[in-house]
Design an enzyme around this catalytic site. Structure first.
Site, PDB file in Angstrom:
ATOM      1  N   ASP A  53       0.816  -1.233   0.000  1.00 44.80           N
ATOM      2  CA  ASP A  53       0.000   0.000   0.000  1.00 44.80           C
ATOM      3  C   ASP A  53       0.845   1.276   0.000  1.00 44.80           C
ATOM      4  OD1 ASP A  53      -2.323  -1.386  -0.105  1.00 44.80           O
ATOM      5  OD2 ASP A  53      -2.849  -1.188   2.005  1.00 44.80           O
ATOM      6  N   ARG A 108      -7.050   5.340   2.235  1.00 42.94           N
ATOM      7  CA  ARG A 108      -6.494   6.010   3.423  1.00 42.94           C
ATOM      8  C   ARG A 108      -5.800   7.293   2.974  1.00 42.94           C
ATOM      9  NH1 ARG A 108      -5.790   0.558   4.276  1.00 42.94           N
ATOM     10  NH2 ARG A 108      -7.027  -0.216   6.035  1.00 42.94           N
TER      11      ARG A 108
END
Length: 692
Positions: free
Chosen positions: A82, A302
């Protein structure tokens, strides 16, 4: 032919990414972190400049063995975890655990899992960003130190497997402070007056609201004040004194950040923050879209940025122009300017392809996935559209020395509202009559509508409002809001009833110990400053160990002082006069995960337990039996009669022995005041402290 290995975090991404790459690529998953600090010890060598001791996470041996095998076969290894601190740290741990050669290994990131984004990332590989890794190491070390140094103390004090956490303890404090405000709140009476007027020549009546005098707005505090005003208005003539028309616009909302997505999904869809993140993760990692295979339908979840890439912006404007008309496309930038540091490596949360409408995906998504995708799609589309325009009319009506108002607004250009309206947007009032009003209109009073109200205490926190306050105060980061809230609910420090969050008895105990022994840990500004330092580590301005060196000695000292204080407090089980019906011993009060309960001291031979009904020394105002502390099924505390269910008396506030001198009813404690339980009586007095 060269062979490449791409390592991602989750197996779901493997499927999505595999089909974007040729046969000379192998895609494998690490299943999240592969190394971490050991669970059995602090795992940070305090004597050796706070060096962390990382070990392979239990159960990850086989995964690492397979990855090693694949890495040996590959000419190049791309670490595609990520695109944030946590992802960077996972890549760094993978490189260490797999003993990857620096020349052979490259780091790639993509903000959305689409063919173009993945292909583009392979053309721009880079080295691991150690500033990002160090920011994650610092956060992990701080969290571990707080958790492992303070939790054993809570265990000793409260006698059960409790825990403290750097961010969770502050979140708990924020909820506790709000509960204190609510408990100390004393309602104040006020009245409203609406006058129903007949307009000559119109069938429908007009409702005008009392404003005050021509000079200032007035609050009507009591029935006496209301009667005085009504008396003065008895034979008054009602006349239109002023009509103002105007225009106002409402700007389109910004695209979602992690925080605003969690808040809106909570309000509109009633999703818990954890559920929102879980479903968003599924939408990001890949959905089987009929006819297209597996596709990531939203960008990375996020983020605290509202920035949008130029390509996505252009695609959105083009789509809006074709679908709704060019007059709906906004002009200029719609980014939010804040003084706050924003992790701007990512865009806002948006659909990876705006032409993939919610309707076109409906058959490929579960109900919850569809509802969340629709929310994200609508919000992003709306963010690229023009403001909504309203025509407003404000009328002032004079009577005696008083002024009444009638306000209406009518939407003349829907703009972004064609696509999206926010959960808490107030309903537009449309009053057709106003258009026919003029200063010449003849008005006749039909009737007055008076209503008594009481001011309301601050609202209990919901998950949405807690996320909002955590973000505003600079506590935690997009990735931490959901786990923080889930932890305090799972530990039963806080209970969720409906949408509201309430403190439990065990939560109050933990919060009081933290405030007393570790004030800086539960201090909002201290925690926010710590987040600022972690951001500076990420920017390469502060060495990560410097943050730890400054933090640990103070924590260690506070723990040692608290240990000494705890030693001097011998925690004995409180013996009660309740006899164990199984063995005849006097039962004792114990703490469990739900709070206090009665247990037989003969454990383990006798395992008898029963609920503990703590008397508060006040008689029930309904039936005269004892008032005891009870709990709802979820653990929220209230005061009820020991004779329940025969007697249904209950109060959220603690009842007092003292009767109300004004009406004779029972009174309750609110902060440092005693208040009559009957709001209409309104009697209040200050509690006199004993031995003051």
């Amino acid at each position: 032919m060269a062979h490449y290995l791409v390592i991602v975090e989750s197996p779901a991404k493997v499927k999505t990414i595999k089909k974007f790459l040729g046969s000379n690529y192998t895609v494998a998953a690490s299943n999240g972190h592969v190394r971490d600090l050991p669970k059995s010890q602090l795992g940070i060598d305090v004597e050796n400049d706070y060096e962390p001791k990382y070990i392979t996470i239990r159960g990850k041996g086989d995964i690492l063995a397979n990855l090693r095998k694949e890495a040996k076969k590959a000419d190049k290894v791309f670490l595609a975890t990520d695109p944030d601190r946590e992802g960077e740290a996972i890549s760094w741990h993978l490189a260490a655990a797999l003993k990857l050669d620096d020349k052979k290994m490259r780091r790639i990131t993509f903000n959305e899992i689409t063919k173009n984004a993945v292909k583009a990332s392979l053309k721009a590989p880079r080295e691991i960003d150690m500033d990002l890794v160090d920011a994650q190491q610092a956060r992990r070390a701080l969290d571990r130190m707080v958790g492992y140094k303070i939790s054993p103390l809570l265990w000793a004090k409260v006698k059960r497997g409790l825990s403290a956490g750097r961010v969770q303890s502050v979140a708990l404090r924020i909820i506790a402070d709000r509960e204190d405000e609510i408990n100390a709140f004393i309602p104040e009476e006020y009245w409203t007056l609406d006058t129903i007027l007949k307009v000559k020549g119109e069938k429908r009546p007009l409702t005008a609201k009392f404003y005050g005098t021509a000079d200032k707005k007035m609050t009507i505090h009591s029935e006496e004040e209301m009667n005085q005003i009504l008396k003065e208005l008895e034979n008054a003539e009602y006349k239109v004194t002023d009509i103002k028309t105007g225009e106002r616009s409402r700007k389109a909302p910004l695209p979602f950040t992690t925080s605003t997505l969690q808040q809106e999904a909570s309000k509109v869809l009633n999703f818990a923050t954890q559920k929102t993140m879980r479903i968003a993760q599924q939408l990001y990692e890949g959905i089987d879209v009929k006819g297209n295979g597996t596709v990531g339908v939203i960008t990375y979840l996020r983020t605290d940025s509202t920035r949008i890439s130029e390509e996505a912006d252009a695609a959105a404007r083009s789509y809006i122009s074709e679908t709704y008309g060019s007059e709906f496309v906004t002009e200029g930038s719609t980014e939010k300017k804040t003084g706050k540091k924003i992790q701007d490596a990512h865009e806002a949360i948006r659909p990876s392809d705006i032409t993939r409408t919610p309707a076109s995906l409906k058959d490929s998504l579960t109900r919850d996935q569809f509802r969340l995708y629709q929310l994200i799609w609508k919000r992003f589309t709306a963010s690229r559209m023009k403001p909504a325009v309203f025509e407003t009319t404000s009328v002032k009506i004079g009577a005696a020395n008083y002024v009444f108002t009638v306000s209406t607004s009518r939407c003349v250009f829907e703009g972004f509202r064609t696509v999206y309206t926010e959960a808490d947007e107030e309903k537009e009032v449309s009053n057709v009559l106003v258009n026919g009003l003029s200063t010449e209109s003849v008005l006749t009073k039909k009737e007055d509508e008076t209503k008594q109200h009481f001011t309301q205490p601050p609202a209990h926190y919901t998950e949405a409002s807690l996320v909002k306050v955590l973000e505003e105060q600079g506590i935690g980061r997009p990735s931490t809001y959901a786990p923080t809230i889930s932890t305090i609910i799972a530990r039963r420090y806080v209970t969720k009833e409906g949408r509201n969050l309430y403190m439990t008895e065990i939560g109050e105990v933990v919060n009081n110990i933290m405030k007393q022994s570790f004030p800086s840990i539960v201090d909002v500004s201290f925690t926010a400053n710590m987040e600022g330092l972690l951001d500076m580590v990420e920017e390469g301005k502060v060495a990560w160990k410097e943050v730890i060196r400054n933090f640990y000695p103070d924590l260690d000292e506070a723990v040692q002082i608290a240990e000494k204080e705890l030693e001097s407090v011998k925690i004995e089980d409180e013996v009660t006069d309740v006899i164990c019906e199984e063995c005849g011993r006097n039962m004792v009060v114990k703490y469990g995960p739900h709070g206090k309960f009665l247990a037989c001291p003969g454990f383990p031979e006798c395992r008898n337990t029963k609920p503990y009904l703590e008397k508060i020394g006040v008689l029930c105002p309904v039936c005269g039996k004892e008032v005891v502390i009870r709990k709802t099924k979820k653990g929220r505390r209230y005061y009820g009669c020991e004779n329940n269910p025969e007697c249904e008396f209950m109060s959220w506030q603690k009842p007092s022995k003292k009767k109300c001198p004004k009406c004779g009813g029972y009174m309750v404690e609110k902060g440092n005041k005693l208040v009559c339980a009957d709001e209409k009586c309104g009697y209040v007095e200050t509690i006199e402290k004993e031995n003051a």
